[in-house]
Design an enzyme around this catalytic site. Structure first.
Site, short mmCIF file in Angstrom:
data_model
loop_
_atom_site.label_atom_id
_atom_site.label_comp_id
_atom_site.label_asym_id
_atom_site.label_seq_id
_atom_site.Cartn_x
_atom_site.Cartn_y
_atom_site.Cartn_z
N GLU A 18 27.10 -28.45 -21.28
CA GLU A 18 28.05 -29.35 -21.70
C GLU A 18 27.71 -29.93 -23.18
O GLU A 18 27.43 -30.64 -23.10
CB GLU A 18 27.85 -30.36 -19.98
CG GLU A 18 30.09 -30.56 -19.44
CD GLU A 18 29.66 -32.25 -20.32
OE1 GLU A 18 30.11 -32.51 -21.38
OE2 GLU A 18 29.29 -33.04 -18.91
N CYS A 71 31.31 -37.79 -23.44
CA CYS A 71 31.74 -36.49 -22.93
C CYS A 71 33.58 -36.50 -22.93
O CYS A 71 34.07 -36.03 -23.88
CB CYS A 71 31.46 -35.84 -23.61
SG CYS A 71 30.95 -35.13 -21.71
C1 UN1 Z 1 29.54 -36.78 -20.00
O1 UN1 Z 1 30.14 -38.04 -20.79
O2 UN1 Z 1 28.57 -36.12 -20.49
O3 UN1 Z 1 34.54 -38.41 -15.97
C2 UN1 Z 1 30.32 -36.65 -18.43
C3 UN1 Z 1 33.91 -38.99 -16.91
C4 UN1 Z 1 32.42 -39.30 -16.11
C5 UN1 Z 1 31.76 -37.82 -16.57
C6 UN1 Z 1 31.33 -37.37 -18.38
N1 UN1 Z 1 32.38 -38.94 -14.25
O4 UN1 Z 1 34.04 -39.58 -16.81
#
Ligand code: UN1
Length: 496
Positions: free
Chosen positions: A249, A283
């Site tokens: 990811e 992300c």
């Molecule tokens: C990430 O930043 O790698 O949807 C994951 C979201 C979180 C997941 C982020 N629960 O904001």
């Protein structure tokens, strides 16, 4: 705090005894603990230990393995506040977000415990009446779990709990920015009664620990969350080993499309959360707000006004919305991209960047940076991930143009459409390239039982939730003859 690796059920220092410090990004003078600075030899021991533990772990019933995950949940719940405080201090996340991080990890572990009693195969028809046919899952072996600092609790649990449930054993390398949260996770699993070697911890840096964990010939699966650059290297390395799989990811340059008919207040709130929660370091954070040109002015005004009200400060303070960014390199990166936006002709709506006065002096604090980029669609700043409180407002005239702007980046992780119209939302859902999509919601806030992962440069190999169960298992066919004989084909010569 142990300040050790965990290998074959024992807390041990790195070979050679070197260590490094974990510090609080909001108070860089505050040392939270010391952990091993490990090397290839430590990784080697951890992989050997995971490999040795595999046969007995896979031989347990799936439900028994699930119960170990349930005990882990109970232990985490009992110490959830303490865990959240450690997340806030080590990752710099505002305390309410740190709590949400812990809860998200608990949710995934609960989901995997529940999964233990769900079907793990299928009964399938056969062409022959005397045959029964099945698909069964088998664990693959040793799984490497390499995780980032921005969800130092939740993401390791996203990756470790499905791997363990299916009967794999794990070597875990948390981010070097959040080693103590990583250590606590492993401690909770130890207390939950995992047999020695089933989960191993190796602390240290990417090149010395992460990379050996990727290329080790006895590692069957690599699960990684982090940057595209590292994920791409991992995928290439795995491709060279015929049996190794990975799920990565990676980054994002996520966008919201705010349509002509958008509810303005909803759009502003969703955009503030998307751009500035976790100081823009998810992300899934949005760094592009693609807005119908006739709504641009009123949106920009309301958005900037609300961004100015964001309270930045000590993550432990309940009133704080945004803590620091993670380290000096992150401050520099944010500064670089803020300057790049200016150089590339952006109209600055809220000039932000490093904060150095008063209470901010000893931490990596940055304030929101907001700009409008009306013409230069090819500007570099509109294409590269910043991972900080930095957001562009980009006008569009037609939905086709909005879609073209949206898809004109190499990433495709999170997306949000803001519109009151079903047909518009349906069109955007169909045309925009994303892995995690929302309608009238922020781009953040994924739930553990939904697929999570991106397209294009954002992800490869189904990196989370139930699709991950497929990554860490072989699906085998098992066909059974319940008849009394096997009919011979023609072409046998007479008995001699
Ligand atoms: C990430 O930043 O790698 O949807 C994951 C979201 C979180 C997941 C982020 N629960 O904001």
């Amino acid at each position: 705090m142990k300040g050790k690796n965990y290998i074959a059920g024992k807390w041990v220092g790195a070979r050679g005894g070197s260590e490094y410090e974990s510090r609080n990004p909001a108070q860089t003078g505050e040392i939270l603990g010391r952990v091993p600075l490990s090397h290839r030899e430590d990784v080697e021991q951890a992989v050997v230990s995971a490999k040795e533990a595999f046969p007995a772990w896979r031989a347990l019933s799936r439900i028994k393995r699930g119960e170990a995950i349930e005990r882990f949940v109970d232990i985490v719940k009992a110490g959830a506040d303490e865990m959240a405080r450690l997340v806030a201090r080590e990752a710099g996340k505002a305390i309410n977000e740190a709590r949400a991080d812990v809860i998200e990890g608990i949710h995934m572990a609960q989901y995997m415990f529940g999964h233990a009693r769900m079907p793990y195969g299928q009964a399938l028809p056969s062409e022959i009446a005397e045959k029964d046919a099945y698909m069964l899952r088998k664990p693959k072996g040793v799984v490497s779990v390499i995780t980032p600092w921005n969800f130092p609790f939740a993401i390791p649990i996203w990756l470790i709990s499905p791997s363990l449930l299916e009967g794999n054993t794990v070597v875990f390398k948390p981010s070097e920015e959040t080693p103590l949260v990583g250590e606590k996770i492993v401690e909770c699993f130890e207390r939950a009664g995992l047999p020695p070697g089933v989960l191993n911890l190796v602390q240290g840096m990417g090149e010395e620990v992460g990379w050996p964990l990727v290329v080790h010939p006895d590692v069957e699966v690599v699960l990684f969350t982090g940057s595209y650059e590292v994920g791409a290297r991992i995928k290439q390395a795995c491709a060279k080993d015929y049996r190794k799989m990975c799920a990565c990811e990676m980054g994002g340059k996520n966008a919201m499309i705010i349509c002509l008919d958008a509810d303005l207040e909803l759009a502003v709130r969703a955009a503030i959360l998307s751009a500035f929660k976790t100081a823009g370091q998810r992300c899934t954070s949005a760094s592009r707000l693609i807005i119908h040109e006739s709504r641009m002015k009123e949106f920009a005004q309301a958005f900037v006004a609300m961004a100015k009200r964001i309270v930045i400060g000590d993550p432990m303070d309940q009133q704080v919305f945004m803590g620091p960014v993670i380290n000096e390199a992150a401050v520099k990166k944010v500064g670089f991209y803020n300057q790049l936006a200016k150089n590339e002709g952006a109209e600055i709506l809220l000039d932000g960047g490093r904060l150095e006065e008063g209470e901010y002096r000893n931490g990596y604090f940055c304030s929101p940076f907001i700009y409008r980029m009306a013409h230069r669609r090819d500007a570099r700043v509109l294409h590269e991930e910043v991972f900080g409180p930095h957001v562009a407002l980009i006008p569009f005239r037609s939905l086709e143009e909005a879609v073209a702007i949206h898809n004109d980046v190499e990433y495709g992780l999170a997306f949000s459409a803001i519109t009151e119209d079903y047909r518009t939302a349906r069109l955007l859902q169909e045309a925009c390239e994303f892995g995690v999509g929302y309608w009238n919601l922020p781009t953040i806030g994924a739930e553990v039982h939904l697929p999570f992962g991106g397209v294009k440069k954002s992800g490869t190999g189904m990196p989370a939730s139930w699709p991950l169960l497929d990554v860490v298992t072989h699906k085998v066919a098992w066909t059974v003859n319940h008849g009394r004989e096997i009919k011979m084909a023609q072409g046998m010569s007479a008995e001699v």
